[in-house]
Design a protein around this motif. Structure first.
Motif, mmCIF file in Angstrom:
data_model
loop_
_atom_site.group_PDB
_atom_site.id
_atom_site.type_symbol
_atom_site.label_atom_id
_atom_site.label_comp_id
_atom_site.label_asym_id
_atom_site.label_seq_id
_atom_site.Cartn_x
_atom_site.Cartn_y
_atom_site.Cartn_z
ATOM 1 N N GLY A 174 0.817 -1.216 0.000
ATOM 2 C CA GLY A 174 0.000 0.000 0.000
ATOM 3 C C GLY A 174 0.845 1.258 0.000
ATOM 4 O O GLY A 174 0.588 2.196 -0.769
ATOM 5 N N ILE A 175 1.884 1.287 0.843
ATOM 6 C CA ILE A 175 2.765 2.467 0.898
ATOM 7 C C ILE A 175 3.435 2.686 -0.452
ATOM 8 O O ILE A 175 3.501 3.823 -0.962
ATOM 9 C CB ILE A 175 3.823 2.292 2.008
ATOM 10 N N ALA A 176 3.951 1.611 -1.059
ATOM 11 C CA ALA A 176 4.621 1.740 -2.358
ATOM 12 C C ALA A 176 3.663 2.263 -3.425
ATOM 13 O O ALA A 176 4.030 3.124 -4.240
ATOM 14 C CB ALA A 176 5.208 0.396 -2.784
ATOM 15 N N LEU A 177 2.430 1.779 -3.434
ATOM 16 C CA LEU A 177 1.463 2.175 -4.458
ATOM 17 C C LEU A 177 0.899 3.572 -4.243
ATOM 18 O O LEU A 177 0.339 4.164 -5.179
ATOM 19 C CB LEU A 177 0.326 1.156 -4.533
ATOM 20 N N ILE A 178 1.030 4.106 -3.034
ATOM 21 C CA ILE A 178 0.642 5.504 -2.823
ATOM 22 C C ILE A 178 1.433 6.399 -3.772
ATOM 23 O O ILE A 178 0.906 7.382 -4.302
ATOM 24 C CB ILE A 178 0.868 5.939 -1.362
ATOM 25 N N GLY A 179 2.708 6.042 -4.009
ATOM 26 C CA GLY A 179 3.558 6.852 -4.882
ATOM 27 C C GLY A 179 2.941 7.084 -6.245
ATOM 28 O O GLY A 179 2.566 8.217 -6.585
ATOM 29 N N PRO A 180 2.780 6.038 -7.083
ATOM 30 C CA PRO A 180 2.188 6.266 -8.411
ATOM 31 C C PRO A 180 0.737 6.726 -8.354
ATOM 32 O O PRO A 180 0.299 7.520 -9.197
ATOM 33 C CB PRO A 180 2.312 4.898 -9.092
ATOM 34 N N GLY A 181 -0.023 6.252 -7.357
ATOM 35 C CA GLY A 181 -1.411 6.684 -7.251
ATOM 36 C C GLY A 181 -1.531 8.177 -7.004
ATOM 37 O O GLY A 181 -2.350 8.869 -7.624
ATOM 38 N N SER A 182 -0.694 8.694 -6.109
ATOM 39 C CA SER A 182 -0.731 10.119 -5.795
ATOM 40 C C SER A 182 -0.129 10.961 -6.918
ATOM 41 O O SER A 182 -0.565 12.087 -7.161
ATOM 42 C CB SER A 182 -0.002 10.375 -4.468
ATOM 43 N N ALA A 221 -12.056 11.970 -9.963
ATOM 44 C CA ALA A 221 -11.799 10.689 -10.614
ATOM 45 C C ALA A 221 -10.385 10.198 -10.334
ATOM 46 O O ALA A 221 -10.168 9.012 -10.050
ATOM 47 C CB ALA A 221 -12.028 10.809 -12.120
ATOM 48 N N THR A 222 -9.398 11.100 -10.401
ATOM 49 C CA THR A 222 -8.022 10.675 -10.138
ATOM 50 C C THR A 222 -7.772 10.496 -8.646
ATOM 51 O O THR A 222 -6.892 9.721 -8.251
ATOM 52 C CB THR A 222 -7.018 11.692 -10.710
ATOM 53 N N LEU A 223 -8.566 11.189 -7.817
ATOM 54 C CA LEU A 223 -8.407 11.055 -6.360
ATOM 55 C C LEU A 223 -8.693 9.633 -5.889
ATOM 56 O O LEU A 223 -8.130 9.185 -4.882
ATOM 57 C CB LEU A 223 -9.338 12.049 -5.656
ATOM 58 N N VAL A 224 -9.537 8.922 -6.603
ATOM 59 C CA VAL A 224 -9.819 7.519 -6.261
ATOM 60 C C VAL A 224 -8.517 6.725 -6.187
ATOM 61 O O VAL A 224 -8.301 5.934 -5.260
ATOM 62 C CB VAL A 224 -10.768 6.893 -7.298
ATOM 63 N N TRP A 225 -7.615 6.941 -7.146
ATOM 64 C CA TRP A 225 -6.384 6.151 -7.234
ATOM 65 C C TRP A 225 -5.334 6.614 -6.228
ATOM 66 O O TRP A 225 -4.367 5.886 -5.961
ATOM 67 C CB TRP A 225 -5.855 6.209 -8.665
ATOM 68 N N ASP A 226 -5.529 7.795 -5.686
ATOM 69 C CA ASP A 226 -4.695 8.265 -4.567
ATOM 70 C C ASP A 226 -5.152 7.605 -3.276
ATOM 71 O O ASP A 226 -4.341 7.148 -2.459
ATOM 72 C CB ASP A 226 -4.829 9.793 -4.489
ATOM 73 N N ARG A 227 -6.457 7.517 -3.092
ATOM 74 C CA ARG A 227 -7.007 7.031 -1.823
ATOM 75 C C ARG A 227 -6.997 5.510 -1.696
ATOM 76 O O ARG A 227 -6.919 4.993 -0.581
ATOM 77 C CB ARG A 227 -8.425 7.576 -1.647
ATOM 78 N N LEU A 228 -7.101 4.785 -2.797
ATOM 79 C CA LEU A 228 -7.139 3.325 -2.712
ATOM 80 C C LEU A 228 -5.913 2.735 -2.017
ATOM 81 O O LEU A 228 -6.054 1.965 -1.059
ATOM 82 C CB LEU A 228 -7.324 2.715 -4.100
ATOM 83 N N PRO A 229 -4.685 3.050 -2.449
ATOM 84 C CA PRO A 229 -3.532 2.467 -1.753
ATOM 85 C C PRO A 229 -3.369 2.975 -0.334
ATOM 86 O O PRO A 229 -2.898 2.242 0.545
ATOM 87 C CB PRO A 229 -2.341 2.862 -2.642
ATOM 88 N N MET A 230 -3.784 4.222 -0.075
ATOM 89 C CA MET A 230 -3.737 4.724 1.298
ATOM 90 C C MET A 230 -4.627 3.879 2.205
ATOM 91 O O MET A 230 -4.262 3.543 3.332
ATOM 92 C CB MET A 230 -4.191 6.193 1.361
ATOM 93 N N THR A 231 -5.800 3.531 1.680
ATOM 94 C CA THR A 231 -6.739 2.736 2.461
ATOM 95 C C THR A 231 -6.177 1.349 2.748
ATOM 96 O O THR A 231 -6.317 0.828 3.861
ATOM 97 C CB THR A 231 -8.079 2.632 1.711
#
Length: 261
Positions: free
Chosen positions: A94-102, A112-122
């Motif tokens: 999750g921490i690693a994926l926050i990078g590209p998601g954010s 719409a893009t905020l979804v991909w920021d919040r998913l790995p954080m969750t």
């Protein structure tokens, strides 16, 4: 073995606190995503990249996440429980994926893009909560909670996004996913004895995350004072540092042998 740490009032207090907060949250009307949320102080283009520092500082999440996964790939560090390996892995994934998601979000900030920021954080939030439950209360409970918590977190984001598209956004479930664990974790740390030395690493994580949220609130003021670094970019650095504190803990903590105390 740990000393007897399961008198009935302890889990009752934790569950009661959780229910009180959940019921309280739904006594309020639905909260939609404020459009102004996407208007960050850092809107400057450097090297052709818009919102440069809000984008670039996400590299820290990727580096910390990959470092954690590398440490687990080499074997279970001394400061971990083998039974909770899936939770540790999920946390650092999750921490690693926050990078590209954010990064994806901050290049073009919108719902719409905020979804991909919040998913790995969750994923990271829920995995970390299962780790705390497993290390302090019961490793069986931590194991069993991991996937239901992650699915619940993903469902909260899907629900928020669906309600936003329908014109009546509701952030309440996502708010609970993000903030309820941060309320319950200190309570667990105070009520239950640790499995490892170095509880300070977890308190440092919580403290840095709290400071990161404050930096986020003062995005513009920090941007004026620390240009070109904004409060939101600083939040990224502090939140990634919080995760790194936990990685340090996994490397340096040692099991507590209660029967030898």
């Amino acid at each position: 073995m740990k000393p007897d740490c399961h008198p009935a009032w302890k889990p009752a207090l934790i569950l009661g606190t959780a229910m009180f907060v959940i019921i309280g949250a739904f006594l309020f009307p639905p909260i939609s995503q404020d459009a102004s949320y996407h208007e960050f102080a850092d809107r400057e283009r450097w090297f052709g990249v818009p919102n440069f520092w809000n984008v670039a500082t996400n590299l820290f999440f990727l580096l910390v996440g990959l470092a954690g996964l590398k440490a687990l790939r080499r074997g279970m560090p001394a400061g971990t429980l083998a039974q909770l390996r899936p939770s540790y892995l999920a946390f650092f994934i999750g921490i690693a994926l926050i990078g590209p998601g954010s990064v994806y979000y901050h290049l073009t900030p919108n719902n719409a893009t905020l979804v991909w920021d919040r998913l790995p954080m969750t994923v990271a939030f829920m995995a970390f909560f299962s780790i705390i439950v497993g290390e302090y209360i019961s490793h069986q409970a931590g194991q069993k909670l991991l996937w239901p918590l992650i699915l619940l977190g993903i469902a909260a984001i899907v629900y928020w996004h669906a309600t936003e598209k329908a014109g009546h956004g509701d952030l309440r479930p996502y708010g609970l996913v993000q903030f309820l664990p941060m309320l319950l974790i200190p309570l667990i740390l105070l009520l239950y004895p640790p499995s490892f030395t170095g509880t300070g690493y977890i308190w440092a994580l919580l403290g840095l995350y709290g400071i990161a949220k404050v930096a986020e609130l003062f995005d513009e003021s920090i941007f004026q004072a620390l240009y070109p670094l904004s409060g939101h970019a600083l939040k990224h650095v502090l939140a990634a540092s919080a995760a790194y504190c936990f990685l340090l803990g996994l490397r340096k903590r040692r099991p507590i042998r209660w029967n030898e105390l």
